[in-house]
Every structure is written in C-alpha cells, then in structure tokens.
Write an enzyme that holds these catalytic residues in place. Structure first.
Site, PDB file in Angstrom:
ATOM      1  N   GLU A  30      17.977  -8.781 -15.316  1.00  0.00           N
ATOM      2  CA  GLU A  30      17.529  -8.338 -16.235  1.00  0.00           C
ATOM      3  C   GLU A  30      18.494  -6.727 -16.613  1.00  0.00           C
ATOM      4  O   GLU A  30      17.765  -5.733 -16.588  1.00  0.00           O
ATOM      5  CB  GLU A  30      16.238  -7.962 -16.340  1.00  0.00           C
ATOM      6  CG  GLU A  30      15.284  -9.330 -16.351  1.00  0.00           C
ATOM      7  CD  GLU A  30      13.783  -8.985 -16.611  1.00  0.00           C
ATOM      8  OE1 GLU A  30      13.371  -7.809 -16.760  1.00  0.00           O
ATOM      9  OE2 GLU A  30      13.097  -9.955 -16.875  1.00  0.00           O
ATOM     10  N   GLU A  56      12.524 -16.796 -14.310  1.00  0.00           N
ATOM     11  CA  GLU A  56      11.189 -16.136 -14.302  1.00  0.00           C
ATOM     12  C   GLU A  56      10.378 -16.599 -15.608  1.00  0.00           C
ATOM     13  O   GLU A  56      10.801 -16.873 -16.625  1.00  0.00           O
ATOM     14  CB  GLU A  56      11.283 -14.541 -14.405  1.00  0.00           C
ATOM     15  CG  GLU A  56      11.602 -14.056 -13.030  1.00  0.00           C
ATOM     16  CD  GLU A  56      11.642 -12.461 -12.938  1.00  0.00           C
ATOM     17  OE1 GLU A  56      10.815 -11.898 -13.793  1.00  0.00           O
ATOM     18  OE2 GLU A  56      12.475 -11.920 -12.586  1.00  0.00           O
TER      19      GLU A  56
HETATM   20  C1  BGP Z   1      10.153  -8.818 -14.991  1.00  0.00           C
HETATM   21  C2  BGP Z   1      10.823  -8.532 -13.870  1.00  0.00           C
HETATM   22  C3  BGP Z   1      10.098  -8.613 -12.611  1.00  0.00           C
HETATM   23  C4  BGP Z   1       8.402  -8.500 -13.083  1.00  0.00           C
HETATM   24  C5  BGP Z   1       7.912  -9.301 -13.856  1.00  0.00           C
HETATM   25  C6  BGP Z   1       6.672  -9.267 -14.574  1.00  0.00           C
HETATM   26  O1  BGP Z   1      10.716  -8.265 -16.194  1.00  0.00           O
HETATM   27  O2  BGP Z   1      12.121  -9.089 -13.613  1.00  0.00           O
HETATM   28  O3  BGP Z   1      10.574  -7.693 -11.676  1.00  0.00           O
HETATM   29  O4  BGP Z   1       7.990  -7.393 -12.881  1.00  0.00           O
HETATM   30  O5  BGP Z   1       8.985  -8.831 -15.166  1.00  0.00           O
HETATM   31  O6  BGP Z   1       6.490  -7.832 -15.248  1.00  0.00           O
HETATM   32  P1  BGP Z   1       5.490  -6.929 -14.935  1.00  0.00           P
HETATM   33  O7  BGP Z   1       5.523  -6.816 -13.397  1.00  0.00           O
HETATM   34  O8  BGP Z   1       6.044  -5.593 -15.641  1.00  0.00           O
HETATM   35  O9  BGP Z   1       4.197  -7.090 -15.625  1.00  0.00           O
END
Ligand code: BGP
Length: 468
Positions: free
Chosen positions: A166, A368
């Site tokens: 990201e 993801e």
């Molecule tokens: C994505 C990231 C992760 C993880 C996920 C969940 O954007 O790559 O590192 O954190 O989001 O988001 P959050 O933890 O902010 O709920």
C-alpha cells in the site's frame, strides 16, 4: 453465507506484516522504527495506549503460528521483513536479524507453507525518518540498498517478493491528511512522497532483476507490488464535475501505480492536472529511466472497501491546498460500524474486470481482505468461543465475487485473508480484531480458534463453499 467454487490451482493463505506481529522490538539488534518514535513521543495516540512494541509475539511463536496456519488448511503466508531488523544504523546487514528470517522461512518450508515476502509495510527506520523520510532522495537510495541486501540474502529461499504494501497510504496518512505521525496536511508534500516511493519501488525492482541475472535470486522468483486499489465509484447520474473527481481520485490512488507497474510510467493526464493546480513535483533528470524499470510480474490487491467520491464543495482548502474530490456516502451502503468502512464485495469483481480489460495479461491475487470487529468478546458462547458468523458471511461473499471474476476471465491466482491470527494494527492497536484465531491479551497472548476457523479450514481445503 454465499456459495462459490474456486479453481484447484488457486492459493489460499494468510497476510500479515513484520511490524504488526513480531514484537520483540529491541531483540536481536533491531533498531527503532517510525512507529516506535511515535509511540515513545505520544503513546496516548494509540488505542488503550498500546504502542508499536508488542505485535502478537510472532518473533517467539513463529513455529507454532505457522503450524496453526497449516492446520487451518492454508498453503501460503505473506509477511514482511522489517527493515529495522535486517539492517543496522549504518546500512549493514544485521546478522541476528537475518538469522531470524532464515529461521522463519525454514520453518515454513519444512511444513509446506510458501512464504511471500514484502519489504516494506509503513515501517521506516526512525533514523532515516528523521533524515527526511520519503521526502529525501537519500532515503530512497537507502531503501534500494536494503532491498539489494534482502534479495541477495534470501534469494534462494523465497519465490514471491513484493517491494511495498500500500504505497499510497503513507503519502495520504502521514502527509496529506495528517492522521499519522508527523501529522502533515500538505498535498504537495504528500504527492512528492508518493513520487519518491515510486522511484524507490522501481530501484528495488531493478535490484531484484540484477540479483536474478546474477543467479542470486531463484529463476522462478517473481516481484510484485501490493496496493489497496480501492475501486472508485461516484453517484448515479453524475455531473461532469463528479466524473472529474472520479478521474483524479482513480488517477492518484490507482492508475498512478497500475501504470507504473505495467508501463514504467506515471499517468500523463494526472501529472498535467497536478501541475495545473500548482502541485510541483520535485523531479530530476534520469527519473524517467528509473521509473521505466518499475514494471512487475504480478500484483497484489488489498481490498477492504470501495472509494465513493463526488465533486468537491470547494476547490481548495483554507490554506490553498487543492481538493479534487469529496467523499460520497451511498445511501444504500452497508457499513462495518467498527471500522466505518463500507462492505461491498462487488468491488472485487469490478477490479477483476478492470484488470482483464485494461491491463490484459497482468496476473493478480487478493493480497488482503478481512473484517475487523471491535469488542469481539461480546460474541463469546458459553464455552468461551467467539461466534463470528459475520466473518464467515463477509469472507464468503467476497470469495463468491472472486470466483465470479475468474469465471469471467480475470487472472486472479489466489486469496490471502488479512490477519488470520489477530494482530496489532497501527494506531488502532488491538481495537478491531480480524482473526479467525483470537489472541487473548488477558491470558498471555494465547491463541484460540473462533467459530469461523472451522469454516475456513473446510473452504481452504476444498476450495468450495456450498452456502446455506
Ligand atoms: C491494511 C494494511 C494492514 C492492516 C489492514 C487493516 O490497509 O495493509 O496493515 O492494518 O489494512 O486495517 P486497520 O488495521 O487499520 O483496521
């Protein structure tokens, strides 16, 4: 839950990152990261004052955790090397850090889990951050050097490599919106960090190809980029101004990276509009030749939510920063209240069709996807197990869209669920839990399967879900 059938040769695994899982933040010669810097300075910014120090203790439990993933039927695991663990303050390889990752990769290989290795997950070494971070060309060079060390150290052990997770998030969160340390709200500075990260990515791809040509990286290894290409939408019956907001949102967040990794260029229309609006990019002679080397072998798509935009109410902020779009709240949106993110599985199908039609031949996978829920303890049954039917519903609906995209000819090769085991999540720390497996903070970080784990095991093993 939705029903679907996925191809046999479709991989199914888990995604995580070094800084969110490892913990042991001072062990084995690890140096401080920008997250440690923020935690040291303002711990109260972190949910329940849980800073960047603990992860979920993967550093000590990696063997058990990998076995647990295997027992869930998973075949692959993406994590990241921490720059702060692999390289010391002087840019030299840290042997203890390298030994840790060799142990992790060996343990995974032994039980038949393929490791996907990402090099950067928002976790810059603190000393480089203090020297300008992504605003500095010196740091861009330092990243390329780190990537070179990593490819050469682990090139015989790893097949799937990624330069960044990201890359849009730090420019946005640290520099444009001011939500993350150092809380800058300056569009031009944000865009210059985005530009410098693009150069860093391209230099790392060049290092990968060089190491491969020298036989130091496996012949069958591949390099990719992972991004949250949030599919953009606007309101029904849009005005020209809504469509313009859509063009620039898509241009800055998605096409910027898609053009870079497929063509080795940045989108000309976006650069032109940025220049027209006074966003000055600090380019140098020779940059184009660097960017030209940024083309990759495949893509990871992190998908949580779509991006809905409309024409902005005003063109600039009080301090003269350009505004290209305002958020648009779709009246029919289904929202995950814990995270405030819209749930829209169809975005996966739409992205699949975009790749098929606009970037033909580019392979991709879901790198993801997941559902973070606050206060999951309230869903425990009498035996103490979290009954997370909402997670089964969420994942099955998303996988049904993946299956649909594949049926319609999009080359999607696999799926990684974000955080199969609960982990630490930046400023939200352990607020929203994503796991199929709970990490119990009250009882020594003990791992405990939630109800959804049994469902996952069945699906990962059969590649099929029959619905209800
Ligand atoms: C994505 C990231 C992760 C993880 C996920 C969940 O954007 O790559 O590192 O954190 O989001 O988001 P959050 O933890 O902010 O709920």
């Amino acid at each position: 839950m939705a029903s679907f059938t996925l191809p046999r040769d479709f991989f199914f695994g888990a995604a995580a990152s070094g800084p969110q899982t490892e913990g042991a933040y001072k062990a084995g010669g690890r140096i401080a990261s920008v997250w440690d810097l923020w935690s040291d300075e303002r711990l109260t910014d972190f949910h329940n004052c849980v800073g960047s120090y603990m992860g979920n203790d993967f550093y000590h439990r990696y063997e058990d955790d990998l076995r647990l993933l295997k027992s869930l039927g998973l075949d692959s695991y993406r994590t990241s090397i921490q720059w702060t663990r692999l390289v010391d303050q002087n840019g030299q390889l840290n042997p203890e850090g390298a030994a840790f990752y060799h142990r992790v990769f060996a343990a995974a290989r032994e039980i038949g889990i393929e490791v996907f290795v990402n090099l950067y997950h928002f976790d810059m070494p603190a000393h480089l951050f203090l020297r300008g971070g992504w605003e500095s060309r010196e740091v861009v060079e330092a990243y390329a050097h780190y990537a070179r060390l990593a490819f050469r150290e682990f090139g015989q052990e790893v097949r799937c490599w990624f330069t960044f997770n990201e890359p849009i998030v730090e420019p946005d969160n640290r520099y444009r919106m001011g939500e993350w340390y150092p809380f800058v709200k300056n569009f031009t500075r944000g865009t210059n960090t985005q530009y410098n990260i693009s150069l860093a990515h391209s230099l790392a791809v060049r290092e990968f190809r060089l190491a491969q040509a020298e036989g130091l990286v496996r012949d069958n290894a591949r390099i990719g980029l992972i991004n949250c290409f949030a599919p953009p939408y606007t309101r029904e019956n849009p005005t020209d101004a809504d469509l313009e907001a859509l063009r620039m949102t898509d241009g800055i967040s998605n096409r910027w990276w898609l053009d870079l990794v497929t063509e080795g260029t940045l989108p000309a229309d976006v650069l032109e509009t940025l220049a027209d609006r006074g966003v000055a990019l600090e380019t140098r002679p020779g940059d184009e030749a660097i960017l030209a080397q940024g083309t990759v072998d495949w893509l990871g798509f992190n998908y949580y939510h779509p991006e809905r935009v409309q024409a902005p109410a005003r063109d600039t902020t009080e301090d003269g920063q350009p505004v290209f779009a305002d958020p648009y709240v779709w009246p029919e949106a289904e929202i995950n209240e814990s995270r405030g993110w819209e749930i829209y599985p169809r975005g996966l199908y739409d992205f699949g069709m975009k790749i098929k039609n606009e970037y033909p031949g580019l392979e991709w996978f879901v790198s993801e996807n997941g559902m973070g829920v606050e206060d999951e303890g309230k869903f425990r049954d009498a035996s103490g197990q979290i009954q997370d039917d909402y997670r089964i519903d969420f994942v099955s609906r998303h996988l049904a869209e993946v299956a649909h995209a594949i049926e319609d000819g999009s080359p999607c090769r696999g799926y990684h669920y974000w955080a199969v085991i609960d982990n630490w999540s930046w400023a939200h720390a352990f607020k929203n839990r994503y796991g199929f497996v709970e990490v119990d903070l009250e009882h020594g970080l003990e791992r405990r399967e939630k109800k959804s784990a049994a469902w996952l095991r069945q699906v990962a093993q059969t590649h099929e879900c029959k619905g209800e």
